[in-house]
Enzyme design. Sequence first.
Site, PDB file in Angstrom:
ATOM      1  N   GLY A 151      14.806  21.446   6.786  1.00  0.00           N
ATOM      2  CA  GLY A 151      13.443  21.657   6.322  1.00  0.00           C
ATOM      3  C   GLY A 151      13.439  22.454   5.028  1.00  0.00           C
ATOM      4  N   GLN A 180       9.982  27.917  -1.285  1.00  0.00           N
ATOM      5  CA  GLN A 180      11.404  28.268  -1.356  1.00  0.00           C
ATOM      6  C   GLN A 180      12.039  27.886  -2.682  1.00  0.00           C
ATOM      7  OE1 GLN A 180      12.315  26.483   2.703  1.00  0.00           O
ATOM      8  NE2 GLN A 180      13.829  28.113   2.586  1.00  0.00           N
ATOM      9  N   CYS A 238      17.942  29.474   7.846  1.00  0.00           N
ATOM     10  CA  CYS A 238      16.978  29.249   6.771  1.00  0.00           C
ATOM     11  C   CYS A 238      17.749  29.178   5.463  1.00  0.00           C
ATOM     12  CB  CYS A 238      15.982  30.411   6.727  1.00  0.00           C
ATOM     13  SG  CYS A 238      14.783  30.265   5.389  1.00  0.00           S
ATOM     14  N   LEU A 239      17.405  28.199   4.626  1.00  0.00           N
ATOM     15  CA  LEU A 239      18.124  28.048   3.356  1.00  0.00           C
ATOM     16  C   LEU A 239      17.934  29.255   2.447  1.00  0.00           C
ATOM     17  CD1 LEU A 239      17.436  24.256   2.641  1.00  0.00           C
ATOM     18  CD2 LEU A 239      19.545  25.303   3.494  1.00  0.00           C
ATOM     19  N   HIS A 261       8.460  27.132  11.484  1.00  0.00           N
ATOM     20  CA  HIS A 261       9.273  27.865  10.506  1.00  0.00           C
ATOM     21  C   HIS A 261       8.805  27.557   9.076  1.00  0.00           C
ATOM     22  CE1 HIS A 261      13.365  29.406   9.078  1.00  0.00           C
ATOM     23  NE2 HIS A 261      12.872  28.828   8.004  1.00  0.00           N
ATOM     24  N   GLU A 262       8.642  26.264   8.787  1.00  0.00           N
ATOM     25  CA  GLU A 262       8.255  25.876   7.423  1.00  0.00           C
ATOM     26  C   GLU A 262       6.812  26.281   7.116  1.00  0.00           C
ATOM     27  OE1 GLU A 262      10.635  25.181   5.557  1.00  0.00           O
ATOM     28  OE2 GLU A 262      12.065  24.729   7.149  1.00  0.00           O
ATOM     29  N   HIS A 291       6.618  29.747   5.944  1.00  0.00           N
ATOM     30  CA  HIS A 291       6.997  29.916   4.532  1.00  0.00           C
ATOM     31  C   HIS A 291       5.778  29.825   3.613  1.00  0.00           C
ATOM     32  CE1 HIS A 291      11.323  30.299   4.205  1.00  0.00           C
ATOM     33  NE2 HIS A 291      11.543  29.282   5.014  1.00  0.00           N
TER      34      HIS A 291
HETATM   35 NI    NI Z   1      13.321  28.742   5.981  1.00  0.00          NI
END
Ligand code: NI
Length: 168
Positions: A46, A51, A93-94, A135-136, A139
Site C-alpha cells: 500500500g 508518503q 510501513c514504507l 493503515h493507508e 496516512h
Molecule cells: Ni504506511
Amino acid sequence: MAIRTILHYPDPRLREKAKPVEAVTPSMLELIEDMAETMYAAPGVGLAATQIGEPHRIFLIDIAGEDEPSDLRVFVNPEILERIGDQTWEEGCLSFPGVTEEIKRANKVKVRALDRDGKPFELEADGLLAVAIQHENDHLDGVLMIDHLGLLKKRIVNRKMQKDRVRA
Ligand code: NI
C-alpha cells in the site's frame, strides 16, 4: 511514469493532512501512476499520496501475493463508514523501513471512495485488506503506525528511526 521518493519518519510532511481531490484530472492520474510504480518498486502492499509528499486524499493497495496477478485498488477521497470487531496484524510501513509492529485495528471495514475513473464505489473488507485500508487511510490524516504503539515501543521505534536518519 516515475518512481518517486518515499518519505521516511520523522519527515514532517508525513504529518500533513491530505486535501480532498476535486476531480480525477489527468494530473491526478499521473500521480496515481507514479504512486503505483513507486509502490511496486519498493515493494509494498500500500502507498498513500502523503508518503511521497503529495497531500491529496489518494491511496493504493495491492495485496496480491508475488506469484498472483496484480490486483491494484485505487481509493480517491476514501471514507471509512463502518469498523467492526478487531484483529491484530504485524504491520510494516514504507515510511518506517525495517520496522514491524503488532497493531490492533478493526477486523472488518466498509469503505466508500472514488476509483481511478472518478466513479464512486463501496467495499467491505476484512483481514489484510481491512488492515491495509485502515493503515493507508490513517496516512491521509497524518496518522502513522507509531501512533498506535504503547509508550515503550514508541520510544524504541523513534530511536531506531532517528539513528537510521543519522546513518542515511
Ligand atoms: Ni504506511
